[in-house]
Each structure stands twice: as C-alpha cells, then as structure tokens.
Motif scaffolding. Structure first.
Motif, short mmCIF file in Angstrom:
data_model
loop_
_atom_site.label_atom_id
_atom_site.label_comp_id
_atom_site.label_asym_id
_atom_site.label_seq_id
_atom_site.Cartn_x
_atom_site.Cartn_y
_atom_site.Cartn_z
N LEU A 205 0.90 -1.15 0.02
CA LEU A 205 -0.01 -0.01 -0.07
C LEU A 205 0.78 1.16 -0.01
CD1 LEU A 205 -2.87 -1.08 2.56
CD2 LEU A 205 -3.10 -0.80 0.09
N LEU A 206 2.07 1.40 0.84
CA LEU A 206 2.67 2.39 0.81
C LEU A 206 3.41 2.47 -0.34
CD1 LEU A 206 4.36 2.02 4.32
CD2 LEU A 206 2.75 3.76 3.65
N VAL A 207 4.19 1.75 -1.01
CA VAL A 207 4.49 1.62 -2.45
C VAL A 207 3.72 2.32 -3.58
CG1 VAL A 207 5.89 0.53 -4.20
CG2 VAL A 207 6.34 -0.17 -1.97
N ALA A 208 2.40 1.72 -3.45
CA ALA A 208 1.43 2.28 -4.32
C ALA A 208 1.30 3.67 -4.13
CB ALA A 208 0.17 1.14 -4.16
N GLU A 209 1.01 4.10 -2.95
CA GLU A 209 0.66 5.66 -2.51
C GLU A 209 2.01 6.43 -2.82
OE1 GLU A 209 -1.19 8.73 -1.16
OE2 GLU A 209 -2.04 6.80 -1.67
N LEU A 210 2.92 5.84 -2.66
CA LEU A 210 4.33 6.76 -2.93
C LEU A 210 4.48 6.84 -4.58
CD1 LEU A 210 7.02 7.84 -2.29
CD2 LEU A 210 8.06 5.68 -2.39
N SER A 211 4.28 5.66 -5.32
CA SER A 211 4.02 5.91 -6.69
C SER A 211 3.04 6.73 -7.09
CB SER A 211 3.78 4.31 -7.33
OG SER A 211 3.77 4.33 -8.74
N HIS A 212 1.81 6.92 -6.59
CA HIS A 212 0.86 7.90 -7.06
C HIS A 212 1.21 9.11 -6.65
CE1 HIS A 212 -3.37 9.25 -7.45
NE2 HIS A 212 -3.01 10.13 -6.23
N ARG A 213 1.82 9.35 -5.52
CA ARG A 213 2.32 10.74 -5.11
C ARG A 213 3.29 11.24 -6.02
NH1 ARG A 213 2.14 10.03 1.34
NH2 ARG A 213 -0.23 10.11 1.65
N VAL A 214 4.40 10.36 -6.44
CA VAL A 214 5.30 11.01 -7.26
C VAL A 214 5.10 11.22 -8.79
CG1 VAL A 214 7.74 9.98 -8.48
CG2 VAL A 214 7.16 9.50 -6.13
N LYS A 215 4.12 10.27 -9.16
CA LYS A 215 3.42 10.72 -10.49
C LYS A 215 2.92 11.74 -10.35
CE LYS A 215 2.76 5.89 -11.87
NZ LYS A 215 1.89 4.89 -12.34
N ASN A 216 2.04 12.36 -9.50
CA ASN A 216 1.22 13.55 -9.46
C ASN A 216 2.13 14.86 -9.41
OD1 ASN A 216 -1.19 12.35 -9.66
ND2 ASN A 216 -1.60 12.60 -7.22
N THR A 217 3.23 14.51 -8.47
CA THR A 217 4.44 15.78 -8.46
C THR A 217 5.24 15.83 -9.84
OG1 THR A 217 4.48 15.00 -6.02
CG2 THR A 217 6.35 16.22 -6.97
N LEU A 218 5.46 14.56 -10.30
CA LEU A 218 6.16 14.86 -11.66
C LEU A 218 5.27 15.72 -12.66
CD1 LEU A 218 8.07 11.58 -11.96
CD2 LEU A 218 9.00 13.92 -11.50
N ALA A 219 4.09 15.36 -12.67
CA ALA A 219 2.93 15.90 -13.56
C ALA A 219 2.75 17.40 -13.14
CB ALA A 219 1.74 15.15 -13.51
N MET A 220 2.67 17.57 -11.85
CA MET A 220 2.78 19.03 -11.50
C MET A 220 4.10 19.87 -12.07
SD MET A 220 2.25 20.48 -7.56
CE MET A 220 0.82 19.70 -7.33
N VAL A 221 5.41 19.20 -11.70
CA VAL A 221 6.46 19.81 -12.24
C VAL A 221 6.56 20.14 -13.51
CG1 VAL A 221 9.02 19.32 -11.98
CG2 VAL A 221 7.78 18.82 -10.11
N MET A 222 6.05 18.99 -14.46
CA MET A 222 6.27 19.00 -15.79
C MET A 222 5.23 20.52 -16.32
SD MET A 222 6.19 15.06 -16.96
CE MET A 222 6.02 15.55 -18.63
N SER A 223 4.14 20.44 -15.61
CA SER A 223 3.24 21.72 -16.01
C SER A 223 4.00 22.94 -15.67
CB SER A 223 2.11 21.52 -15.45
OG SER A 223 1.19 22.57 -15.45
N ILE A 224 4.65 23.10 -14.37
CA ILE A 224 5.16 24.33 -13.99
C ILE A 224 6.37 24.50 -15.03
CG2 ILE A 224 6.66 25.18 -12.22
CD1 ILE A 224 5.21 23.68 -10.17
N VAL A 225 7.08 23.63 -15.36
CA VAL A 225 8.43 23.74 -16.26
C VAL A 225 7.78 24.38 -17.62
CG1 VAL A 225 10.04 22.84 -17.66
CG2 VAL A 225 9.74 22.10 -15.20
N ARG A 226 6.73 23.79 -18.33
CA ARG A 226 6.39 24.07 -19.48
C ARG A 226 5.77 25.58 -19.63
NH1 ARG A 226 4.22 18.73 -19.85
NH2 ARG A 226 2.14 19.56 -19.33
N ARG A 227 4.89 25.83 -18.72
CA ARG A 227 4.39 27.20 -18.36
C ARG A 227 5.17 28.36 -18.01
NH1 ARG A 227 -1.27 27.44 -18.85
NH2 ARG A 227 -2.30 25.62 -19.08
N THR A 228 6.09 27.87 -17.15
CA THR A 228 7.19 28.85 -16.89
C THR A 228 7.82 29.40 -17.95
OG1 THR A 228 7.21 28.07 -14.46
CG2 THR A 228 9.11 29.24 -15.22
#
Length: 334
Positions: free
Chosen positions: A143-166
């Motif tokens: 469960l922890l690994v799945a939750e971590l994977s989910h959070r990492v994916k969300n964070t990376l998606a957020m970072v990619m959006s910030i990079v592109r829009r900046t």
C-alpha cells in the motif's frame, strides 16, 4: 486469528475416540490461558466447525472411520488456510509425516507422547501469529509503495506543468531560471513540511509560514496573519503552498510588498455552508502601487485558479482593486 498470548483460544479437536479425547483435552488444558475445546467426530461437524471461523488451532487424528487425516488437512487448507493444523495420532509413519508437512501440516504429536502437545500448540500459535504479522507488513508495504508511486506521478506531472508554463511566460533564460527555481523551491518546502508530519495532516498556518519565510524581511508588520487552526490533507497542503508562493512573489514584484509602505493582510475562517464546512481564505494587499487588471491572465493567475479548482475542489477569485490585489479562495475543510 484471534489468539494472542493473554486471550483464550479455541481448539478444534477431530477425534472419534472418547478415551483419547479425554486424554488430549487433559494435556491441552495446560495451555495458558485454558483454551476452549470444540470436538468434531465426523466430516459433517468438522466442516461446520471450520466454516464457523472460530478455531485457532486444529488437532486431528490420522485414522478416522470413513474419513482420514489427509482429507481433514485438505479441508482445513481450503476453509481455514491460516489455522495451524497438528496431527495427534497413535501411529504416524515417517513417509506420512513428511507428506503431511509438504501439504501444509504444522506439526504432529504421537498419542504416546501427549506431554509434547501443549508446547506444540504454543509453538504453532506463535508461528501462525508471526506469519499473520508478516503478511500484514507485506500488505502495508504494498500500500505504501502504491501510494508513493501515485504521489510521485502527481508531483512529476505538476513539475512538468510548471516547467512548460514557466518557459512559455519567460522572456529571457535568466527570468525562466529564477521563476522556475523559486516555484520548485516552494514545492520542495511543502514536501519537507509534509515529510515532517509523516505525510499526514498538517496545519494551514504552518504551510503559509513555511512558504512566506524566504520572502519576509524579518519580523516587520508588512504581512499580517490571522486565522484559526485548520488541518490540511497532503494534496491540499501542496496546492496551497504553490498558491501562496505565487501570491507572495507577485506582491514582491508588482504589488504591495514592492514598496516600503505596502501591507498584506491574510485571514481565513471556517464557515458552514451547503454540504459541509468550508475554509474561506483571503489575501488582501494595500498601500502598494496603483493596481490595474492585466490584459490577459498570467501563469500565476492560472495556477491559482486551477489549483483551487482541481486540487482543492474549490474556487478562487482574484480582484484587481485600485487599492491592491485581493485573492479569495474557498475550499472544503478536511
């Protein structure tokens, strides 16, 4: 299994002999605390006892009229796979014992040596509890690994959006580097705060203070903060940290904090409205340069609006009043 060291256990005894039942029960009562013994004589009552889910240990004779021990073991594995199974038999050859272990039996005790039975039961229970705890730990890890994977994916998606829009809003490489580094630092600070709370709930004031800290020139009165304790889920804490970062950097570059006389008043309160309690957050600037609404929404404005809508399940309104910018955000309380 319900058994723990100080909780009485239930033993299912599959035995057709009254005499042997009495002997086995006498030895088993030495287990502390004294267990409850449920006796089964034939297949039908044995299956009923298994399906009741009450037994913590199964003791079974090997030779039964019309029903043998291996069949009893198969039924136990099918209907109570986590329950220890111990053969208690007058005769159990080496080959049969090995075969029973391969099929899943926990132990065997000869009826001529029933003094071994209490220790065998205690050992079987201890091994069973260890297996249960190990499986629970493995499931928790998954469960922890799945939750971590989910959070990492969300964070990376957020970072990619910030990079592109900046990048799309920056005029020079230096502007791009400065804006991107600042936004990623805000995201990193929010993650650090969540790590300190073990990725549990955190406090709105803590998120705000952590985000504003690098931009506050000491303990001056340029930023006033007022509001009750409000707990935030990790997702909301990350979204608000980015929103606060955009508001404070905009105030420093173009708004109230770009002048010595400028002030920012930050307030929030809990309100009850509709389906549940809401948080109403207000960022109000004053004393800064004359404010004019931009011809088009910048990235900061877009980030605030979308973060409020998609990450907070709320809404944000930004007003460009002549006296200063006002940002109002409503979102559901945790």
């Amino acid at each position: 299994m319900k058994a723990v060291s100080n909780t009485p256990i239930t033993i299912l005894l599959l035995e057709d002999s009254d005499f042997d039942t009495e002997l086995i029960s006498e030895h088993v009562r030495q287990v502390s605390p004294e267990p409850e013994i449920v006796r089964a004589i034939g297949r039908r009552d044995y299956v009923e006892a298994l399906e009741s889910g009450r037994c913590d240990v199964i003791l079974s004779d090997y030779s039964l009229p019309g029903f043998d021990g291996m069949a009893a073991l198969d039924l136990a594995i099918e209907k109570a796979p986590n329950t220890p199974f111990i053969f208690v038999s007058g005769v159990l050859g080496e080959e049969i014992a090995i075969e029973s272990f391969k099929k899943g039996a926990t132990d065997y005790v000869l009826k001529q040596r029933l003094m071994r039975l209490p220790a065998a039961v205690d050992r079987a229970l201890a091994e069973s509890r260890e297996r249960v705890e190990r499986r629970r730990a493995e499931e928790q890890l998954k469960l922890l690994v799945a939750e971590l994977s989910h959070r990492v994916k969300n964070t990376l998606a957020m970072v990619m959006s910030i990079v592109r829009r900046t990048a799309s809003r920056s005029r020079t490489v230096d502007d791009y580097e400065e804006a991107l580094t600042s936004r990623l630092r805000a995201l990193s600070d929010a993650h650090a705060l969540l790590f300190e709370s073990n990725w549990g709930e955190t406090n709105l004031r803590q998120v705000l203070e952590r985000t504003l800290h690098p931009f506050r020139p000491g303990q001056g009165g340029d930023i006033g903060i007022s509001g009750p304790d409000v707990t935030l889920e990790p997702k909301a804490a990350l979204a608000l940290s980015l929103i606060f970062h955009e508001l404070v950097t905009n105030a420093l570059k173009f708004g109230a904090l770009s002048t010595e006389s400028g002030k920012v008043a930050i307030e929030w309160k809990k309100i009850t409205e509709g389906a549940g309690p809401l948080i109403e957050f207000v960022w109000r600037e004053s004393g800064g340069p004359l404010v004019e609404a931009p011809s088009e929404a910048g990235f900061g404005h877009t980030l605030i609006a979308r973060s409020a809508e998609y990450e907070l399940d709320g809404e944000a309104r930004i007003g460009f009043e002549p006296t200063g910018l006002i940002c109002e955000i409503q979102f559901a309380a945790a």
